[in-house]
Scaffold this motif. Structure first.
Motif, PDB file in Angstrom:
ATOM      1  N   LYS A 223      -7.575  -1.063  -2.616  1.00 11.20           N
ATOM      2  CA  LYS A 223      -6.791  -2.300  -2.585  1.00 11.20           C
ATOM      3  C   LYS A 223      -7.552  -3.417  -1.869  1.00 11.20           C
ATOM      4  N   ILE A 224      -8.217  -3.060  -0.768  1.00 10.06           N
ATOM      5  CA  ILE A 224      -9.013  -4.053  -0.039  1.00 10.06           C
ATOM      6  C   ILE A 224     -10.168  -4.539  -0.900  1.00 10.06           C
ATOM      7  N   ILE A 227      -9.069  -6.973  -3.818  1.00 12.68           N
ATOM      8  CA  ILE A 227      -8.872  -8.389  -3.502  1.00 12.68           C
ATOM      9  C   ILE A 227     -10.194  -9.049  -3.127  1.00 12.68           C
ATOM     10  N   THR A 242      -6.609 -16.645  -1.413  1.00 13.71           N
ATOM     11  CA  THR A 242      -5.403 -16.507  -0.589  1.00 13.71           C
ATOM     12  C   THR A 242      -4.155 -16.808  -1.395  1.00 13.71           C
ATOM     13  N   ALA A 245      -3.620 -13.839  -3.804  1.00 15.60           N
ATOM     14  CA  ALA A 245      -3.051 -12.697  -3.083  1.00 15.60           C
ATOM     15  C   ALA A 245      -1.581 -12.913  -2.774  1.00 15.60           C
ATOM     16  N   GLY A 249       1.178 -10.515  -4.437  1.00 15.44           N
ATOM     17  CA  GLY A 249       1.839  -9.696  -3.425  1.00 15.44           C
ATOM     18  C   GLY A 249       3.347  -9.767  -3.488  1.00 15.44           C
ATOM     19  N   ILE A 254       3.115  -4.163  -6.273  1.00 14.01           N
ATOM     20  CA  ILE A 254       1.800  -4.379  -5.659  1.00 14.01           C
ATOM     21  C   ILE A 254       1.926  -4.478  -4.147  1.00 14.01           C
ATOM     22  N   ARG A 256       2.305  -6.950  -0.416  1.00 14.94           N
ATOM     23  CA  ARG A 256       1.445  -7.899   0.274  1.00 14.94           C
ATOM     24  C   ARG A 256       0.364  -7.245   1.134  1.00 14.94           C
ATOM     25  N   LYS A 257       0.638  -6.037   1.620  1.00 15.07           N
ATOM     26  CA  LYS A 257      -0.276  -5.444   2.598  1.00 15.07           C
ATOM     27  C   LYS A 257      -1.641  -5.127   1.982  1.00 15.07           C
ATOM     28  N   LEU A 259      -4.000  -7.082   1.196  1.00 22.48           N
ATOM     29  CA  LEU A 259      -4.455  -8.037   0.194  1.00 22.48           C
ATOM     30  C   LEU A 259      -5.051  -9.279   0.837  1.00 22.48           C
ATOM     31  N   ARG A 260      -5.554  -9.181   2.052  1.00 18.15           N
ATOM     32  CA  ARG A 260      -6.229 -10.315   2.664  1.00 18.15           C
ATOM     33  C   ARG A 260      -7.733 -10.163   2.454  1.00 18.15           C
ATOM     34  N   ALA A 261      -8.291 -11.084   1.706  1.00 12.77           N
ATOM     35  CA  ALA A 261      -9.728 -11.021   1.422  1.00 12.77           C
ATOM     36  C   ALA A 261     -10.525 -11.303   2.688  1.00 12.77           C
TER      37      ALA A 261
END
Length: 466
Positions: A223-224, A227, A242, A245, A249, A254, A256-257, A259-261
């Motif tokens: 997942k990381i 994104i 952002t 995501a 999210g 899917i 939100r967790k 999913l921070r690029a």
């Protein structure tokens, strides 16, 4: 209950203190005498919120102690195995040396119990099939059984995750058999307060329990990297990762967790666990099934190099340029620098000839041992002084909360690479900073930004065509 925890590194020490917190009589064992001395004195040998408090409570209550002598484990009814399983030096596979040595030593102790019921419980992340092999090494000991109970704790939240887990996974050799029922009952007695609080308990076969853990880590890593792959596309096509995501999210399929690029994942778990999973699948003749994890790993590595490329885009030749790196640990609220993206980027910047200063609230000592010649500065203002470029690589709260105006006054030139996409780009650009983020294009200043869409009575932004 009388419990031992063998291997009191990060996982084992937290587990030992948490079991004492639950009221059990716990002895932790490690071959590292210095670590044992530190723990016995109530000093945490690593940074983890709330750990030192429960460590000291257990010691003061007389429910917790530490040793280097296996003979002192003879009275324990339940033995937890918390040994590390690092990546092998000769390939992707897991090195089970420490785990196997512990089981051999433990077998000698159990043999002195005269057949009294004894349960050995694995906590380590291992390839499927490991538990059954280890169970075979204990089969000659009457009254002894082995279960696998993988941990799912997160560094920075380890105490919370141990005392209030979202699930308990029990792996047994023969699910449904009378012998398995007895094993489950004994482990239930250990976790009684957690079960009483409503923690779900899942009983399954040994191999299935082992696969639950590695599958969870592989999914999170995927997942990381997903994104971060989208971030690469956004950089090429002018999108903002952002916003992508945030939008995807909202789909509860899917979530939100993770999913921070940014600069990607690191630490002592995800990188080596996905590689060991690949090796395990190949050994089983089904390597193609996990072939995608090689690209997950590759995406993760590319993000680190992308930070160095951004630095070159902003500064040109890096030789002699003064760069300050915010963060050395692989994640905030930890001093763990194993496979840290922040440290690898730092090393690459140093190799390019830059004068790099690294600051971190907790991990500088560990970082200095990992990177020869590292210039660490614990004082953040001193670290920023004279910087021509600041690179945020570990999202400690204090860095996320920086005031861009105040911070500008500390540096030689207001240039920032946000390697974790945690800063408000408009606020920083309005304060005069040149800001680059992974997966983001140019962001207009506040007076150039488009007006917000009208919000309906439902609180949702109207979308054309719906």
């Amino acid at each position: 209950m009388r419990i031992s925890v063998i291997g009191v590194g990060y996982l084992g020490a937290v587990h030992a203190a948490a079991m004492a917190e639950l009221g059990h009589d716990v002895i932790g064992l490690d071959v590292d005498a210095a670590r044992v001395v530190s723990l016995q004195a109530g000093r945490a040998p690593f940074h983890e919120p709330d750990f030192e408090e429960i460590l000291q409570r257990g010691l003061e209550a007389g429910r917790l102690r530490f040793t280097t002598d296996y003979a002192e484990l003879a009275d324990a009814e339940v033995h937890f195995l918390g040994l590390g399983t690092p990546q092998r030096a000769d390939g992707f596979g897991a090195d089970l040396t420490y785990l196997e040595a512990a089981v051999t030593s433990l077998a000698g102790v159990i043999a002195t119990r005269g057949g009294a019921p004894t349960l050995v419980v694995g906590k380590s992340t291992v390839p499927a099939g490991t538990a059954r092999t280890l169970a075979g090494r204990l089969a000659h000991l009457p009254g002894t059984d082995l279960m696998w109970n993988p941990e799912f704790l997160r560094e920075g939240f380890a105490v919370k995750d141990t005392l209030t887990p979202d699930r308990l996974v029990y792996g047994v050799a023969e699910p449904g058999a009378a012998s398995a029922d007895a094993q489950v009952a004994l482990l239930d007695a250990v976790y009684a307060p957690l079960l009483a609080a409503g923690t779900p308990r899942l009983v399954m076969g040994l191999e299935t329990a082992e696969l639950v853990k590695v599958s969870a880590n592989a999914f999170l890593a995927t997942k990381i990297s997903f994104i971060n792959a989208i971030a690469e596309i956004c950089e090429a096509l002018g999108g903002d990762v952002t916003e992508v995501a945030a939008a995807i999210g909202m789909d509860d399929r899917i979530g939100r967790k993770f999913l921070r690029a940014g600069v990607g994942f690191g630490g002592g778990c995800l990188p080596k666990d996905i590689r060991a999973f690949i090796a395990s699948a190949e050994d089983a003749g089904v390597g193609e099934a996990l072939g995608f994890l090689r690209e997950v790993d590759a995406v993760n590595q590319r993000r680190r190099q992308r930070v160095v490329e951004l630095a070159r885009e902003m500064l040109g030749d890096l030789r002699g340029r003064r760069i300050t790196v915010l963060g050395a640990a692989f994640k905030p609220d930890s001093d763990d620098v194993r496979d840290s993206p922040a440290l690898e980027v730092t090393a690459r910047l140093m190799s390019a000839g830059a004068h790099v200063t690294v600051t971190d609230p907790a991990a500088l000592a560990n970082a200095a041992r990992r990177v020869p010649g590292l210039h660490g500065e614990p004082d953040t203002d001193a670290a920023l002084a004279g910087a021509e470029l600041v690179v945020l690589l570990t999202e400690w709260r204090e860095y996320r909360d920086f005031d861009p105006v105040r911070t500008r006054a500390r540096v030689a030139a207001p240039r920032m690479i946000d390697g974790r996409t945690v800063l408000d780009p408009v606020a920083w650009r309005d304060a005069g900073w040149e800001l680059r983020s992974l997966g983001r294009g140019e962001v207009p200043s506040a007076d150039e930004a488009p007006a917000a869409e009208p919000v309906g009575a439902s609180g949702q932004v109207p979308i054309a065509g719906r």
